[in-house]
Design a protein around this motif. Sequence first.
Motif, PDB file in Angstrom:
ATOM      1  N   ASP A 298       1.004  -1.375  -0.040  1.00  0.00           N
ATOM      2  CA  ASP A 298       0.066   0.075  -0.076  1.00  0.00           C
ATOM      3  C   ASP A 298       0.873   1.146  -0.037  1.00  0.00           C
ATOM      4  N   LEU A 299       0.648   2.208  -1.067  1.00  0.00           N
ATOM      5  CA  LEU A 299       1.501   3.299  -1.010  1.00  0.00           C
ATOM      6  C   LEU A 299       1.194   4.129   0.296  1.00  0.00           C
ATOM      7  N   ASP A 300       2.331   4.921   0.687  1.00  0.00           N
ATOM      8  CA  ASP A 300       2.362   5.969   1.543  1.00  0.00           C
ATOM      9  C   ASP A 300       2.084   7.272   1.025  1.00  0.00           C
ATOM     10  N   GLY A 301       1.408   8.337   1.206  1.00  0.00           N
ATOM     11  CA  GLY A 301       1.473   9.456   0.690  1.00  0.00           C
ATOM     12  C   GLY A 301       0.895   9.611  -0.999  1.00  0.00           C
ATOM     13  N   PHE A 302       0.102   8.755  -1.212  1.00  0.00           N
ATOM     14  CA  PHE A 302      -0.347   8.725  -2.624  1.00  0.00           C
ATOM     15  C   PHE A 302      -1.419   9.732  -2.664  1.00  0.00           C
ATOM     16  N   LYS A 303      -2.256   9.766  -1.680  1.00  0.00           N
ATOM     17  CA  LYS A 303      -3.567  10.701  -1.663  1.00  0.00           C
ATOM     18  C   LYS A 303      -3.270  11.927  -1.597  1.00  0.00           C
ATOM     19  N   GLN A 304      -2.100  12.341  -0.940  1.00  0.00           N
ATOM     20  CA  GLN A 304      -1.665  13.817  -0.877  1.00  0.00           C
ATOM     21  C   GLN A 304      -1.153  14.234  -2.123  1.00  0.00           C
ATOM     22  N   ILE A 305      -0.561  13.275  -3.141  1.00  0.00           N
ATOM     23  CA  ILE A 305      -0.263  13.658  -4.270  1.00  0.00           C
ATOM     24  C   ILE A 305      -1.214  13.916  -5.165  1.00  0.00           C
ATOM     25  N   ASN A 306      -2.220  13.232  -5.134  1.00  0.00           N
ATOM     26  CA  ASN A 306      -3.450  13.269  -5.679  1.00  0.00           C
ATOM     27  C   ASN A 306      -4.242  14.632  -5.369  1.00  0.00           C
TER      28      ASN A 306
ATOM     29  N   ASP B  48      -2.570   9.179 -11.572  1.00  0.00           N
ATOM     30  CA  ASP B  48      -2.466   8.165 -12.582  1.00  0.00           C
ATOM     31  C   ASP B  48      -1.213   7.925 -13.187  1.00  0.00           C
ATOM     32  N   THR B  49      -0.447   9.211 -13.721  1.00  0.00           N
ATOM     33  CA  THR B  49       0.985   8.912 -14.182  1.00  0.00           C
ATOM     34  C   THR B  49       1.631   8.353 -13.261  1.00  0.00           C
ATOM     35  N   LEU B  50       1.815   8.535 -11.957  1.00  0.00           N
ATOM     36  CA  LEU B  50       2.627   7.787 -11.135  1.00  0.00           C
ATOM     37  C   LEU B  50       2.299   6.503 -10.799  1.00  0.00           C
ATOM     38  N   ILE B  51       0.945   6.047 -10.928  1.00  0.00           N
ATOM     39  CA  ILE B  51       0.623   4.539 -10.949  1.00  0.00           C
ATOM     40  C   ILE B  51       1.076   3.702 -12.264  1.00  0.00           C
ATOM     41  N   CYS B  52       0.944   4.341 -13.242  1.00  0.00           N
ATOM     42  CA  CYS B  52       1.572   3.833 -14.540  1.00  0.00           C
ATOM     43  C   CYS B  52       2.875   3.527 -14.231  1.00  0.00           C
TER      44      CYS B  52
ATOM     45  N   VAL C 133       9.785  10.422  -8.826  1.00  0.00           N
ATOM     46  CA  VAL C 133       9.573  10.276 -10.291  1.00  0.00           C
ATOM     47  C   VAL C 133       9.238  11.781 -10.961  1.00  0.00           C
ATOM     48  N   LEU C 134       9.611  12.039 -12.046  1.00  0.00           N
ATOM     49  CA  LEU C 134       9.248  13.190 -12.383  1.00  0.00           C
ATOM     50  C   LEU C 134       8.008  13.281 -13.156  1.00  0.00           C
ATOM     51  N   VAL C 135       6.986  14.007 -12.694  1.00  0.00           N
ATOM     52  CA  VAL C 135       5.682  14.031 -13.436  1.00  0.00           C
ATOM     53  C   VAL C 135       5.263  15.417 -13.567  1.00  0.00           C
TER      54      VAL C 135
ATOM     55  N   HIS D 244       6.895  18.039 -11.854  1.00  0.00           N
ATOM     56  CA  HIS D 244       6.973  18.012 -10.546  1.00  0.00           C
ATOM     57  C   HIS D 244       7.906  16.727  -9.996  1.00  0.00           C
ATOM     58  N   VAL D 245       8.620  16.765  -9.137  1.00  0.00           N
ATOM     59  CA  VAL D 245       9.434  15.543  -8.579  1.00  0.00           C
ATOM     60  C   VAL D 245       8.523  14.971  -7.438  1.00  0.00           C
ATOM     61  N   LEU D 246       7.817  13.805  -7.983  1.00  0.00           N
ATOM     62  CA  LEU D 246       7.027  13.107  -6.784  1.00  0.00           C
ATOM     63  C   LEU D 246       7.701  11.847  -6.131  1.00  0.00           C
ATOM     64  N   GLN D 247       7.240  11.783  -4.797  1.00  0.00           N
ATOM     65  CA  GLN D 247       7.838  10.672  -4.143  1.00  0.00           C
ATOM     66  C   GLN D 247       7.017   9.980  -3.284  1.00  0.00           C
ATOM     67  N   VAL D 248       6.751   8.784  -3.289  1.00  0.00           N
ATOM     68  CA  VAL D 248       5.690   8.178  -2.371  1.00  0.00           C
ATOM     69  C   VAL D 248       6.575   7.122  -1.508  1.00  0.00           C
ATOM     70  N   GLY D 249       5.984   6.360  -0.685  1.00  0.00           N
ATOM     71  CA  GLY D 249       6.533   5.122   0.032  1.00  0.00           C
ATOM     72  C   GLY D 249       5.511   4.196   0.057  1.00  0.00           C
TER      73      GLY D 249
END
Length: 459
Positions: free
Chosen positions: A62-70, A79-83, A135-137, A140-145
Amino acid sequence: MSRRDLRNRQQETEKLSEENRQIALTDALSGLPNRRKLLARLDRLEDAIGDQIDTRAVVFIDLDGFKQINDAHGHHAGDTLICSLSERLRALCEGRATLARVGGDEFAVLIEASGATALALALAQTINDEICLPVLVDRHVLQVGASIGIASNADGALRAHELLRRADTAMYHVKTSGKGDIAVYDVAFDLGRMWRLTIENEIGLGLSQGEFEVAYQPVVDATSGAIVAAEALVRWPRRPGGALDPDQFIEIAERTGQIHPLGLFVLERACRDILPLIDVKLSVNVSPVQFSDPKLVRQVAHVLEQTRFPAARLQLEITEGYLLAHPEGAIRAIRSFKAMGMSVALDDFGTGFTSIHYLQSYGFSHIKIDKSLLAGLHQGSKASLLITGAIYLANGLDMRVIAEGVETAEQAELLRAAGCHKLQGFLFGRPMPIKAFVLAFRDPTGWPRREPHRRLAAH
Ligand code: C2E
Ligand code: CA
Ligand code: CA
């Protein structure tokens, strides 16, 4: 002719229904097998006979911090991050395991091989490292855990669905105990989860049946020793199963959203209780969950109106967590509270990473030095250098400093000498019911006003 025609049609229909079946079993966004497909595969395993020990394992991610990115960057970025993640995880699992996307930000991996537990652990570690890469989306540089749970049939035959459930439970255990880690299922996790569910129900009942109370801990002026403020701390004395520490139930209430009514209850009760003590200011803790609710500002204004508590006497305490996740939201909320006349303090300073300079730009009027920093505080210690420096800097930036967790006269003396304005801790009094607080405030002789560093308050 007509027979061949029929056969062709039939083949076409079969092809179509096979395509439909594939679509129904595939996650549209990532192209990975979906939950249904994973369950179907598990079903088939369940039917297999001759179950051997440690031959299959499920890794639940389960990703940490995904909701915050959304929330912060929009669903397209999510979506891009998930792909991108799906592609990278697929490459990691290729030939070793079956990867499926089983929820918005959840993945599961099924391993079918002997020594499954060890394989699962190794794979989970690799997956964890991969997920943490930025990841660059959209520039933006996005990062999850990731929080990862593992379950296997190492201890005996298990129904396949039970494997999935256990991996999920292990993941949940990681989520609720700090995130970003990997855990292998243990029966205790199930008990923990049940315990949390029970508490969750009890908080709801407790709120409707008036089981909660508020205790007040004195905050004293560092020089005169006089009580200048009270920190409101929630208590649950009438819980049928026995009192519980706020540290234990606040976190559950935050997760369920029950912190909203609970926090407002504390605020309203505290405003009513402290109102008659006109020289005393009031400090109330606001959880990051409450702080991220746009309705909070209005609700606080409403409580002040109802209780006629002057805004200038109210201070809200918030911790760093929310600042780091939502800097813009935090600045906006702090501005609104200041515009209403309140002050905002940063609680638990020293446990996070925020620099003091950064804090001033947020508009904090006070920082509260966390009690963990006071533990090693004595003359000449490293802790004393650190705290002295922090107080010096904060003062230079026009912020007042409160030290909490002051337990010894030596600590109090050091803090005072370093320029700390207010002190709070067992040395001056434990959190107490309002009646006891009023007595302590009204009776200076029974209170260490003149010699704050020599006398221990009654507990
Ligand atoms: P906090 O905001 O850092 O509150 C200070 C905690 O330190 C309190 O624990 C207090 O009893 C304890 N403390 C005070 N002086 C001393 C001392 O000299 N030595 C030691 N060892 N401890 C001292 P408490 O009441 O158990 O609360 C724990 C945490 O629960 C609070 O930490 C706060 O984060 C949360 N909390 C409590 N009440 C509320 C509330 O109404 N709303 C929210 N959102 N959180 C609350
Ligand atoms: Ca506090
Ligand atoms: Ca604190």
